[in-house]
Design a protein around this motif. Sequence first.
Motif, PDB file in Angstrom:
ATOM      1  N   PRO A   1       2.618   8.537  -8.350  1.00 25.60           N
ATOM      2  CA  PRO A   1       3.167   7.894  -9.703  1.00 25.60           C
ATOM      3  C   PRO A   1       3.192   8.581 -10.683  1.00 25.60           C
ATOM      4  CG  PRO A   1       0.881   7.349  -9.071  1.00 25.60           C
ATOM      5  CD  PRO A   1       1.456   8.182  -7.867  1.00 25.60           C
ATOM      6  N   ALA A   2       3.762   7.903 -12.035  1.00 25.51           N
ATOM      7  CA  ALA A   2       3.886   8.803 -13.187  1.00 25.51           C
ATOM      8  C   ALA A   2       2.355   8.976 -13.625  1.00 25.51           C
ATOM      9  CB  ALA A   2       4.605   7.979 -14.087  1.00 25.51           C
ATOM     10  N   ASP A   3       2.347   9.955 -14.428  1.00 25.23           N
ATOM     11  CA  ASP A   3       1.042  10.307 -15.185  1.00 25.23           C
ATOM     12  C   ASP A   3       0.614   8.925 -15.841  1.00 25.23           C
ATOM     13  OD1 ASP A   3       0.754  12.614 -13.798  1.00 25.23           O
ATOM     14  OD2 ASP A   3       1.528  13.711 -15.537  1.00 25.23           O
ATOM     15  N   PRO A   4      -0.600   8.798 -15.877  1.00 24.30           N
ATOM     16  CA  PRO A   4      -1.194   7.442 -16.924  1.00 24.30           C
ATOM     17  C   PRO A   4      -0.992   7.844 -18.169  1.00 24.30           C
ATOM     18  CG  PRO A   4      -3.153   8.293 -15.718  1.00 24.30           C
ATOM     19  CD  PRO A   4      -1.841   9.148 -15.124  1.00 24.30           C
ATOM     20  N   ALA A   5      -1.255   6.933 -19.047  1.00 27.81           N
ATOM     21  CA  ALA A   5      -1.410   7.239 -20.410  1.00 27.81           C
ATOM     22  C   ALA A   5      -2.765   8.143 -20.594  1.00 27.81           C
ATOM     23  CB  ALA A   5      -1.350   5.967 -21.294  1.00 27.81           C
ATOM     24  N   PRO A   6      -2.682   9.075 -21.468  1.00 13.20           N
ATOM     25  CA  PRO A   6      -3.917   9.644 -21.649  1.00 13.20           C
ATOM     26  C   PRO A   6      -5.156   9.020 -22.218  1.00 13.20           C
ATOM     27  CG  PRO A   6      -1.986  11.155 -22.475  1.00 13.20           C
ATOM     28  CD  PRO A   6      -1.630   9.708 -22.225  1.00 13.20           C
ATOM     29  N   GLY A   7      -6.255   9.108 -21.687  1.00 12.12           N
ATOM     30  CA  GLY A   7      -7.390   8.530 -22.198  1.00 12.12           C
ATOM     31  C   GLY A   7      -8.243   9.374 -23.377  1.00 12.12           C
ATOM     32  N   ASP A   8      -9.237   8.676 -23.923  1.00  7.78           N
ATOM     33  CA  ASP A   8      -9.821   9.324 -25.116  1.00  7.78           C
ATOM     34  C   ASP A   8     -11.173   9.445 -24.942  1.00  7.78           C
ATOM     35  OD1 ASP A   8     -10.662   6.726 -25.431  1.00  7.78           O
ATOM     36  OD2 ASP A   8      -9.945   6.316 -27.357  1.00  7.78           O
ATOM     37  N   VAL A   9     -11.803   9.276 -23.728  1.00  3.77           N
ATOM     38  CA  VAL A   9     -13.342   9.504 -23.462  1.00  3.77           C
ATOM     39  C   VAL A   9     -13.921  10.619 -24.047  1.00  3.77           C
ATOM     40  CG1 VAL A   9     -13.222  10.453 -21.377  1.00  3.77           C
ATOM     41  CG2 VAL A   9     -14.725   8.806 -21.705  1.00  3.77           C
ATOM     42  N   VAL A  10     -15.001  10.336 -24.686  1.00  5.55           N
ATOM     43  CA  VAL A  10     -15.940  11.500 -25.047  1.00  5.55           C
ATOM     44  C   VAL A  10     -16.885  11.812 -23.969  1.00  5.55           C
ATOM     45  CG1 VAL A  10     -17.326  12.493 -26.885  1.00  5.55           C
ATOM     46  CG2 VAL A  10     -15.114  11.261 -27.280  1.00  5.55           C
ATOM     47  N   LEU A  11     -17.227  12.796 -23.166  1.00  6.53           N
ATOM     48  CA  LEU A  11     -18.303  13.116 -22.306  1.00  6.53           C
ATOM     49  C   LEU A  11     -19.390  13.919 -23.022  1.00  6.53           C
ATOM     50  CD1 LEU A  11     -16.275  13.341 -19.146  1.00  6.53           C
ATOM     51  CD2 LEU A  11     -17.016  11.119 -20.194  1.00  6.53           C
ATOM     52  N   ARG A  12     -20.644  13.438 -22.391  1.00  6.92           N
ATOM     53  CA  ARG A  12     -21.686  14.315 -22.792  1.00  6.92           C
ATOM     54  C   ARG A  12     -22.859  14.304 -21.629  1.00  6.92           C
ATOM     55  NH1 ARG A  12     -20.858  10.788 -27.005  1.00  6.92           N
ATOM     56  NH2 ARG A  12     -20.312  11.898 -29.238  1.00  6.92           N
ATOM     57  N   TYR A  13     -22.962  15.606 -21.259  1.00  8.92           N
ATOM     58  CA  TYR A  13     -23.981  15.695 -20.253  1.00  8.92           C
ATOM     59  C   TYR A  13     -25.378  15.118 -20.356  1.00  8.92           C
ATOM     60  CZ  TYR A  13     -20.690  18.114 -16.944  1.00  8.92           C
ATOM     61  OH  TYR A  13     -19.781  18.628 -16.160  1.00  8.92           O
ATOM     62  N   GLY A  14     -26.109  14.708 -19.204  1.00 12.29           N
ATOM     63  CA  GLY A  14     -27.695  14.364 -19.413  1.00 12.29           C
ATOM     64  C   GLY A  14     -27.771  12.931 -19.169  1.00 12.29           C
ATOM     65  N   GLY A  15     -26.782  12.010 -18.664  1.00 12.53           N
ATOM     66  CA  GLY A  15     -27.073  10.812 -18.247  1.00 12.53           C
ATOM     67  C   GLY A  15     -28.031  10.300 -17.081  1.00 12.53           C
ATOM     68  N   LEU A  16     -27.999  11.505 -16.089  1.00  7.96           N
ATOM     69  CA  LEU A  16     -28.725  11.305 -14.988  1.00  7.96           C
ATOM     70  C   LEU A  16     -29.897  12.390 -14.846  1.00  7.96           C
ATOM     71  CD1 LEU A  16     -26.114   9.877 -12.488  1.00  7.96           C
ATOM     72  CD2 LEU A  16     -28.104   8.537 -13.359  1.00  7.96           C
ATOM     73  N   PRO A  17     -30.743  12.521 -14.109  1.00 11.74           N
ATOM     74  CA  PRO A  17     -31.640  13.639 -14.089  1.00 11.74           C
ATOM     75  C   PRO A  17     -31.153  14.751 -12.888  1.00 11.74           C
ATOM     76  CG  PRO A  17     -32.684  12.084 -12.575  1.00 11.74           C
ATOM     77  CD  PRO A  17     -31.416  11.303 -13.493  1.00 11.74           C
ATOM     78  N   VAL A  18     -31.309  15.991 -13.290  1.00 14.99           N
ATOM     79  CA  VAL A  18     -30.795  16.932 -12.336  1.00 14.99           C
ATOM     80  C   VAL A  18     -31.921  18.313 -12.367  1.00 14.99           C
ATOM     81  CG1 VAL A  18     -28.324  16.977 -12.880  1.00 14.99           C
ATOM     82  CG2 VAL A  18     -29.532  18.590 -14.019  1.00 14.99           C
ATOM     83  N   THR A  19     -32.003  18.927 -11.228  1.00 19.88           N
ATOM     84  CA  THR A  19     -33.052  20.054 -11.008  1.00 19.88           C
ATOM     85  C   THR A  19     -32.444  21.251 -10.612  1.00 19.88           C
ATOM     86  OG1 THR A  19     -35.301  20.551 -10.289  1.00 19.88           O
ATOM     87  CG2 THR A  19     -33.719  19.441  -8.893  1.00 19.88           C
ATOM     88  N   ASP A  20     -33.165  22.484 -10.798  1.00 24.98           N
ATOM     89  CA  ASP A  20     -32.718  23.552 -10.057  1.00 24.98           C
ATOM     90  C   ASP A  20     -33.563  23.982  -8.947  1.00 24.98           C
ATOM     91  OD1 ASP A  20     -35.071  24.400 -11.099  1.00 24.98           O
ATOM     92  OD2 ASP A  20     -34.307  25.615 -12.704  1.00 24.98           O
ATOM     93  N   ALA A  21     -33.405  25.246  -8.306  1.00 27.50           N
ATOM     94  CA  ALA A  21     -34.203  25.527  -6.971  1.00 27.50           C
ATOM     95  C   ALA A  21     -35.499  25.554  -7.202  1.00 27.50           C
ATOM     96  CB  ALA A  21     -33.559  26.893  -6.784  1.00 27.50           C
ATOM     97  N   ASP A  22     -36.134  25.964  -8.357  1.00 30.94           N
ATOM     98  CA  ASP A  22     -37.680  25.852  -8.607  1.00 30.94           C
ATOM     99  C   ASP A  22     -37.986  24.441  -8.481  1.00 30.94           C
ATOM    100  OD1 ASP A  22     -38.053  28.659  -8.644  1.00 30.94           O
ATOM    101  OD2 ASP A  22     -37.725  28.643 -11.077  1.00 30.94           O
ATOM    102  N   GLY A  23     -37.081  23.453  -9.355  1.00 27.74           N
ATOM    103  CA  GLY A  23     -37.583  22.009  -9.370  1.00 27.74           C
ATOM    104  C   GLY A  23     -37.423  21.445  -7.926  1.00 27.74           C
ATOM    105  N   ALA A  24     -36.583  21.985  -7.098  1.00 23.78           N
ATOM    106  CA  ALA A  24     -36.443  21.246  -5.777  1.00 23.78           C
ATOM    107  C   ALA A  24     -37.601  21.683  -5.018  1.00 23.78           C
ATOM    108  CB  ALA A  24     -35.128  21.819  -5.309  1.00 23.78           C
ATOM    109  N   ALA A  25     -38.026  23.098  -5.012  1.00 20.87           N
ATOM    110  CA  ALA A  25     -39.137  23.492  -4.294  1.00 20.87           C
ATOM    111  C   ALA A  25     -40.486  22.670  -4.938  1.00 20.87           C
ATOM    112  CB  ALA A  25     -39.452  24.789  -4.626  1.00 20.87           C
ATOM    113  N   GLU A  26     -40.564  22.152  -6.091  1.00 19.90           N
ATOM    114  CA  GLU A  26     -41.710  21.566  -6.524  1.00 19.90           C
ATOM    115  C   GLU A  26     -41.695  20.204  -6.055  1.00 19.90           C
ATOM    116  OE1 GLU A  26     -44.032  18.997  -8.860  1.00 19.90           O
ATOM    117  OE2 GLU A  26     -41.883  18.784  -8.862  1.00 19.90           O
ATOM    118  N   LEU A  27     -40.362  19.709  -6.020  1.00 23.25           N
ATOM    119  CA  LEU A  27     -40.377  18.053  -5.533  1.00 23.25           C
ATOM    120  C   LEU A  27     -40.565  18.116  -3.806  1.00 23.25           C
ATOM    121  CD1 LEU A  27     -37.018  16.998  -7.043  1.00 23.25           C
ATOM    122  CD2 LEU A  27     -39.258  15.589  -7.302  1.00 23.25           C
TER     123      LEU A  27
END
Length: 279
Positions: free
Chosen positions: A137-163
């Motif tokens: 289909p045709a492209d939708p009308a562009p949105g205006d959302v503003v995104l910022r990371y941090g809404g959910l928890p993440v971890t790295d390899a060290d954090g995974a090992a600790e968990l």
Amino acid sequence: MSVTIAVEDLRARLSGDRPPVVLDVRWALGDPHGRDHYAEGHVPGAVYVDLDAELAAPPGGASGRHPLPDVAELQSAARRWGVGEGRSVVVYDDLGNTAAARAWWLLRYAGIGEVTLLDGALGAWRTAGLPLESGFPADPAPGDVVLRYGGLPVTDADGAAELASAGLLLDARAGERYRGEVEPVDPRAGHIPGAVSAPTGENLAADGAFLPADVLRRRFEEKGAAGGKRIGVYCGSGVTAAHQIAALEIAGFSATLFPGSWSAWSADPARPAAKGSRP
């Protein structure tokens, strides 16, 4: 906020005054033809999303096969999809939402308040006898959302090992990959020492819908999720682990994602690998 939306509810909302943005995240490991599958038939008005190109940064070593994209890049993509401030989003695929959950998790991580998975995925839409749209289909009308990371928890390899040692770390891959019997894509076979096998596919009923909340809760309690224990999840590259997090949320648990997952862990020769059915 609900994790899923039923087919009938989506159909009603698509006919309403402010329909949601619907995203088709057709992707499967080893199948590069998601765009072609989308063109063959999709929910009317749905926008195709390329998981590899739009929901991940380029792969590389310690970052894994599907690193989280830069937030500015994700914001540009979301605006192309038509996502605007305060507008809800529904995502689906054709594989029980095991790929679409990446978009569900990532958009929530980026601060979008209402993102849901179409329960039963595209199969539920077909089973309900609802129409599919083909082509592009045709492209939708562009949105205006503003995104910022941090809404959910993440971890790295060290954090995974600790968990894995002090909490509960769930491995969402198929059992044979957890046990180290096969490893089709990553540098080494096996699993993170201390992680518990919990294959993503076991979250789903035969029709591709999530199992009932009480059934999922018992499943995760049997894996050790009880008593306020901290929970982390990983998979091969951070895709199906997002589906596990969705299932955990339905069951009443919150969990942290290790985005690099086994693809990042196994690329570091200093990280140990366990094999067999035991954590």
